[in-house]
Scaffold this active site. Structure first.
Site, mmCIF file in Angstrom:
data_model
loop_
_atom_site.group_PDB
_atom_site.id
_atom_site.type_symbol
_atom_site.label_atom_id
_atom_site.label_comp_id
_atom_site.label_asym_id
_atom_site.label_seq_id
_atom_site.Cartn_x
_atom_site.Cartn_y
_atom_site.Cartn_z
ATOM 1 N N SER A 1 0.854 -1.177 0.000
ATOM 2 C CA SER A 1 0.000 0.000 0.000
ATOM 3 C C SER A 1 0.891 1.229 0.000
ATOM 4 O O SER A 1 1.746 1.366 -0.873
ATOM 5 C CB SER A 1 -0.958 -0.033 1.193
ATOM 6 N N HIS B 1 -2.493 -0.999 -3.320
ATOM 7 C CA HIS B 1 -3.704 -0.201 -3.181
ATOM 8 C C HIS B 1 -3.616 1.026 -4.083
ATOM 9 O O HIS B 1 -2.619 1.758 -4.061
ATOM 10 C CB HIS B 1 -3.887 0.249 -1.728
ATOM 11 N N ASP C 1 -4.691 -4.902 5.730
ATOM 12 C CA ASP C 1 -4.986 -5.746 4.573
ATOM 13 C C ASP C 1 -3.853 -6.753 4.381
ATOM 14 O O ASP C 1 -2.682 -6.427 4.552
ATOM 15 C CB ASP C 1 -5.144 -4.884 3.324
#
Length: 208
Positions: free
Chosen positions: A17, A44, A137
């Site tokens: 991310s 992401h 995540d």
């Protein structure tokens, strides 16, 4: 089996991310074009903006880098990047399945969804690598990878721009190796070469 059958080679999933571009570059740049593994890349991304992640990474590694497309087969030496506004799943036939993201999170693209389907599709051939990022995540996804016999690496805190995702992965107790960013590519290469020999029909170690 065809030459491209993923049952003959490992599959590496790189998930990241915030700070992910530098981390992904650090991992992919040293990998050779003949890497005996398929690579999936999920960072992401804003679903409402055009991403240049694929073209940037393609300039920084010897691997062939392409946007993942629905129905793609996994191939050794090829890194498929999850496009914005899509989640990537692996089907029982080990092909790419892209699904539209919803209006609300989970994180997009979802590392958890990718890793969970990677786990059940590839079992011990799966290697999940959790890189820098905010949030948690990938935590559920690596539980699936470990449960199905796969391997998990995570980036260490010192070299992570954001330690949320790697830290959450490490907190599960299921990460096999916690590594500084400069060491991850070498660890991947060593792992996939050993796994390729083990899972190749000629290696005699392919799990039925």
């Amino acid at each position: 089996m065809t030459t491209g059958d993923p049952a003959r080679f490992p599959v590496v999933a790189l998930v990241a991310s915030a700070g992910g571009l530098d981390a992904l570059t650090g991992v992919l740049a040293p990998l050779p074009a003949d890497l005996p593994a398929a690579v999936l890349v999920a960072q992401h991304l804003d679903p409402f903006r055009t991403s240049h992640l694929t073209s940037i990474l393609a300039e920084r590694t010897a691997l062939r880098v392409a946007d993942a497309a629905d129905g793609d087969e996994l191939e050794p030496g090829v890194a498929l990047v999850v496009p914005p506004a899509r989640h990537l799943l692996l089907t029982p036939e080990s092909r790419v399945a892209l699904v539209d993201v919803g209006a609300l999170p989970p994180a997009r693209p979802s590392a958890d969804l990718l890793l969970a389907t990677l786990a059940v599709t590839c079992g011990p051939r799966a290697l999940a690598v959790v890189l820098t990022g905010k949030g948690t995540d990938a935590q559920a996804g690596i539980r699936a990878v470990a449960r199905c016999g796969g391997t998990v690496f995570a980036q260490d805190e010192v070299t992570s721009a954001h330690f949320g995702m790697p830290g959450a992965a490490i907190d599960t107790g299921l990460v096999g190796s916690v590594l500084p960013l400069p060491d991850i590519a070498g660890a991947i290469l060593g792992h996939v070469r050993a796994a390729h020999r083990a899972f190749s029909p000629l290696g005699g170690g392919y799990p039925e």
